[in-house]
Design a protein around this motif. Structure first.
Motif, PDB file in Angstrom:
ATOM      1  N   ALA A   1       0.827  -1.217   0.000  1.00  0.00           N
ATOM      2  CA  ALA A   1       0.000   0.000   0.000  1.00  0.00           C
ATOM      3  C   ALA A   1       0.858   1.262   0.000  1.00  0.00           C
ATOM      4  O   ALA A   1       0.713   2.142   0.856  1.00  0.00           O
ATOM      5  N   TRP A   2       1.724   1.383  -1.008  1.00  0.00           N
ATOM      6  CA  TRP A   2       2.672   2.507  -1.051  1.00  0.00           C
ATOM      7  C   TRP A   2       2.002   3.839  -1.347  1.00  0.00           C
ATOM      8  O   TRP A   2       2.563   4.904  -1.083  1.00  0.00           O
ATOM      9  N   THR A   3       0.757   3.798  -1.850  1.00  0.00           N
ATOM     10  CA  THR A   3       0.064   5.044  -2.175  1.00  0.00           C
ATOM     11  C   THR A   3      -0.756   5.592  -1.015  1.00  0.00           C
ATOM     12  O   THR A   3      -1.293   6.696  -1.113  1.00  0.00           O
ATOM     13  N   ASP A   4      -0.864   4.841   0.085  1.00  0.00           N
ATOM     14  CA  ASP A   4      -1.643   5.302   1.240  1.00  0.00           C
ATOM     15  C   ASP A   4      -0.819   6.205   2.150  1.00  0.00           C
ATOM     16  O   ASP A   4      -0.765   6.015   3.371  1.00  0.00           O
ATOM     17  N   VAL A   5      -0.163   7.176   1.548  1.00  0.00           N
ATOM     18  CA  VAL A   5       0.658   8.135   2.291  1.00  0.00           C
ATOM     19  C   VAL A   5       0.482   9.509   1.645  1.00  0.00           C
ATOM     20  O   VAL A   5      -0.161   9.644   0.603  1.00  0.00           O
ATOM     21  N   ALA A   6       1.072  10.507   2.253  1.00  0.00           N
ATOM     22  CA  ALA A   6       0.989  11.864   1.713  1.00  0.00           C
ATOM     23  C   ALA A   6       1.704  11.953   0.360  1.00  0.00           C
ATOM     24  O   ALA A   6       2.602  11.161   0.066  1.00  0.00           O
ATOM     25  N   PRO A   7       1.312  12.920  -0.486  1.00  0.00           N
ATOM     26  CA  PRO A   7       1.900  13.025  -1.824  1.00  0.00           C
ATOM     27  C   PRO A   7       3.425  13.071  -1.846  1.00  0.00           C
ATOM     28  O   PRO A   7       4.063  12.399  -2.671  1.00  0.00           O
ATOM     29  N   GLU A   8       4.030  13.832  -0.937  1.00  0.00           N
ATOM     30  CA  GLU A   8       5.494  13.926  -0.953  1.00  0.00           C
ATOM     31  C   GLU A   8       6.145  12.600  -0.581  1.00  0.00           C
ATOM     32  O   GLU A   8       7.237  12.261  -1.076  1.00  0.00           O
ATOM     33  N   GLN A   9       5.477  11.810   0.252  1.00  0.00           N
ATOM     34  CA  GLN A   9       6.002  10.486   0.592  1.00  0.00           C
ATOM     35  C   GLN A   9       5.876   9.522  -0.581  1.00  0.00           C
ATOM     36  O   GLN A   9       6.739   8.680  -0.806  1.00  0.00           O
ATOM     37  N   ARG A  10       4.777   9.635  -1.349  1.00  0.00           N
ATOM     38  CA  ARG A  10       4.636   8.812  -2.555  1.00  0.00           C
ATOM     39  C   ARG A  10       5.753   9.106  -3.535  1.00  0.00           C
ATOM     40  O   ARG A  10       6.352   8.192  -4.119  1.00  0.00           O
ATOM     41  N   ALA A  11       6.037  10.384  -3.731  1.00  0.00           N
ATOM     42  CA  ALA A  11       7.101  10.767  -4.657  1.00  0.00           C
ATOM     43  C   ALA A  11       8.446  10.212  -4.201  1.00  0.00           C
ATOM     44  O   ALA A  11       9.205   9.645  -5.006  1.00  0.00           O
ATOM     45  N   ARG A  12       8.733  10.353  -2.925  1.00  0.00           N
ATOM     46  CA  ARG A  12      10.014   9.867  -2.408  1.00  0.00           C
ATOM     47  C   ARG A  12      10.129   8.351  -2.528  1.00  0.00           C
ATOM     48  O   ARG A  12      11.183   7.822  -2.864  1.00  0.00           O
ATOM     49  N   SER A  13       9.026   7.648  -2.299  1.00  0.00           N
ATOM     50  CA  SER A  13       9.074   6.185  -2.373  1.00  0.00           C
ATOM     51  C   SER A  13       9.350   5.713  -3.796  1.00  0.00           C
ATOM     52  O   SER A  13      10.009   4.685  -3.999  1.00  0.00           O
ATOM     53  N   VAL A  14       8.857   6.442  -4.796  1.00  0.00           N
ATOM     54  CA  VAL A  14       9.149   6.097  -6.191  1.00  0.00           C
ATOM     55  C   VAL A  14      10.644   6.213  -6.457  1.00  0.00           C
ATOM     56  O   VAL A  14      11.263   5.312  -7.038  1.00  0.00           O
ATOM     57  N   LEU A  15      11.239   7.308  -6.027  1.00  0.00           N
ATOM     58  CA  LEU A  15      12.685   7.485  -6.213  1.00  0.00           C
ATOM     59  C   LEU A  15      13.458   6.368  -5.521  1.00  0.00           C
ATOM     60  O   LEU A  15      14.340   5.739  -6.130  1.00  0.00           O
ATOM     61  N   GLN A  16      13.135   6.116  -4.262  1.00  0.00           N
ATOM     62  CA  GLN A  16      13.887   5.128  -3.490  1.00  0.00           C
ATOM     63  C   GLN A  16      13.717   3.722  -4.046  1.00  0.00           C
ATOM     64  O   GLN A  16      14.659   2.933  -4.053  1.00  0.00           O
ATOM     65  N   TYR A  17      12.517   3.407  -4.532  1.00  0.00           N
ATOM     66  CA  TYR A  17      12.279   2.075  -5.088  1.00  0.00           C
ATOM     67  C   TYR A  17      13.128   1.858  -6.341  1.00  0.00           C
ATOM     68  O   TYR A  17      13.772   0.814  -6.494  1.00  0.00           O
ATOM     69  N   HIS A  18      13.154   2.818  -7.238  1.00  0.00           N
ATOM     70  CA  HIS A  18      13.964   2.680  -8.454  1.00  0.00           C
ATOM     71  C   HIS A  18      15.442   2.595  -8.114  1.00  0.00           C
ATOM     72  O   HIS A  18      16.163   1.742  -8.666  1.00  0.00           O
ATOM     73  N   TRP A  19      15.901   3.446  -7.220  1.00  0.00           N
ATOM     74  CA  TRP A  19      17.322   3.400  -6.841  1.00  0.00           C
ATOM     75  C   TRP A  19      17.665   2.063  -6.203  1.00  0.00           C
ATOM     76  O   TRP A  19      18.730   1.499  -6.466  1.00  0.00           O
ATOM     77  N   ARG A  20      16.775   1.551  -5.362  1.00  0.00           N
ATOM     78  CA  ARG A  20      17.034   0.270  -4.693  1.00  0.00           C
ATOM     79  C   ARG A  20      17.111  -0.873  -5.706  1.00  0.00           C
ATOM     80  O   ARG A  20      18.001  -1.740  -5.622  1.00  0.00           O
ATOM     81  N   CYS A  21      16.197  -0.884  -6.659  1.00  0.00           N
ATOM     82  CA  CYS A  21      16.221  -1.949  -7.669  1.00  0.00           C
ATOM     83  C   CYS A  21      17.482  -1.889  -8.512  1.00  0.00           C
ATOM     84  O   CYS A  21      18.058  -2.937  -8.854  1.00  0.00           O
ATOM     85  N   TRP A  22      17.947  -0.694  -8.847  1.00  0.00           N
ATOM     86  CA  TRP A  22      19.202  -0.574  -9.590  1.00  0.00           C
ATOM     87  C   TRP A  22      20.364  -1.096  -8.750  1.00  0.00           C
ATOM     88  O   TRP A  22      21.198  -1.860  -9.215  1.00  0.00           O
ATOM     89  N   GLY A  23      20.425  -0.653  -7.499  1.00  0.00           N
ATOM     90  CA  GLY A  23      21.561  -1.000  -6.648  1.00  0.00           C
ATOM     91  C   GLY A  23      21.626  -2.468  -6.276  1.00  0.00           C
ATOM     92  O   GLY A  23      22.714  -3.005  -6.051  1.00  0.00           O
ATOM     93  N   GLU A  24      20.460  -3.131  -6.214  1.00  0.00           N
ATOM     94  CA  GLU A  24      20.425  -4.533  -5.790  1.00  0.00           C
ATOM     95  C   GLU A  24      20.372  -5.513  -6.960  1.00  0.00           C
ATOM     96  O   GLU A  24      20.231  -6.708  -6.757  1.00  0.00           O
ATOM     97  N   TRP A  25      20.510  -5.022  -8.184  1.00  0.00           N
ATOM     98  CA  TRP A  25      20.381  -5.892  -9.367  1.00  0.00           C
ATOM     99  C   TRP A  25      21.400  -7.018  -9.347  1.00  0.00           C
ATOM    100  O   TRP A  25      22.590  -6.803  -9.179  1.00  0.00           O
ATOM    101  N   GLN A  26      20.915  -8.227  -9.540  1.00  0.00           N
ATOM    102  CA  GLN A  26      21.750  -9.412  -9.718  1.00  0.00           C
ATOM    103  C   GLN A  26      21.128 -10.264 -10.821  1.00  0.00           C
ATOM    104  O   GLN A  26      19.897 -10.326 -10.929  1.00  0.00           O
ATOM    105  N   PRO A  27      21.919 -10.947 -11.649  1.00  0.00           N
ATOM    106  CA  PRO A  27      21.325 -11.809 -12.681  1.00  0.00           C
ATOM    107  C   PRO A  27      20.379 -12.860 -12.115  1.00  0.00           C
ATOM    108  O   PRO A  27      19.462 -13.309 -12.804  1.00  0.00           O
ATOM    109  N   GLU A  28      20.576 -13.248 -10.845  1.00  0.00           N
ATOM    110  CA  GLU A  28      19.713 -14.247 -10.220  1.00  0.00           C
ATOM    111  C   GLU A  28      18.457 -13.635  -9.602  1.00  0.00           C
ATOM    112  O   GLU A  28      17.559 -14.360  -9.181  1.00  0.00           O
TER     113      GLU A  28
END
Length: 215
Positions: free
Chosen positions: A51-78
């Motif tokens: 339920a990432w959208t059940d927060v204030a607008p600025e928190q939704r925006a920040r979570s989008v940034l952090q999610y993309h950065w996390r997926c890039w940083g944790e990428w593994q072929p497996e």
């Protein structure tokens, strides 16, 4: 040396009649975050299992940034999550994800997406999913694609049906302290070929194959 030399995923492109999907640059990621802040769905419902959208607008925006950065940083072929920004005429309209664990062995992907609320009801969700399904089946030789949506999420279920998914069971979840049924869906290459919705072109994939765990 360019970024693509070290991070070939930055050169991956999927194009449909109306959309281009690719990893976002910093400005596009900022635009995606702003789109999330504006709203992704009717606030009266919660369509996501997280339920990432059940927060204030600025928190939704920040979570989008952090999610993309996390997926890039944790990428593994497996274990990878590819989150592409969807652009129509250069304007960010939403994001389409595709991911897998142990893909080289299991050959199964899962997908997830969202559109900015002002871009709903234009068929873009179907086109976005069609793009990553082409990547999965035509580009990566997947054997299955799985998805899921709550029983009252008729829009998401409608996209899946249109693209050929079949029922794959149910799960019981809790959404906003209420019981909710999630319908699991599964798609095979044969079903995908039978229900293709839009032509898709792929560029830059060959260099990315080892990043998906493929030779």
């Amino acid at each position: 040396m360019s970024l693509i030399s070290h991070w070939p995923l930055a050169g991956l492109r999927l194009t449909t009649p109306r959309l281009e999907l690719r990893l976002p640059n910093p400005d596009e990621l900022a635009a995606l975050a702003s789109l999330a802040a504006e709203g992704v769905h009717d606030p009266a419902v919660q369509p996501f299992t997280v339920a990432w959208t059940d927060v204030a607008p600025e928190q939704r925006a920040r979570s989008v940034l952090q999610y993309h950065w996390r997926c890039w940083g944790e990428w593994q072929p497996e274990n990878w999550e590819l989150n592409l920004v969807a652009l129509q005429d250069g304007v960010v309209v939403g994001t389409q994800g595709i991911g897998a664990r142990d893909f080289a062995i299991r050959r199964e992907v899962h997908t997830g997406s969202w559109l900015g609320r002002r871009h709903h009801r234009r068929g873009l969700g179907t086109e976005m999913r069609a793009a990553v399904l082409h990547l999965a089946f035509a580009g990566l030789s997947a054997r299955h694609a799985v998805s899921g949506a709550y029983a009252d999420n008729t829009a998401s279920l409608g996209v899946s049906r249109k693209l050929g998914y079949r029922d794959d069971g149910i799960e019981h979840h809790v959404v906003r302290a209420e019981s909710a049924v999630l319908r699991r869906l599964r798609l095979t290459p044969e079903q995908w070929r039978e229900h293709r919705q839009a032509p898709v072109k792929t560029a830059g994939l060959q260099e990315c194959l080892p990043w998906f765990g493929l030779d």
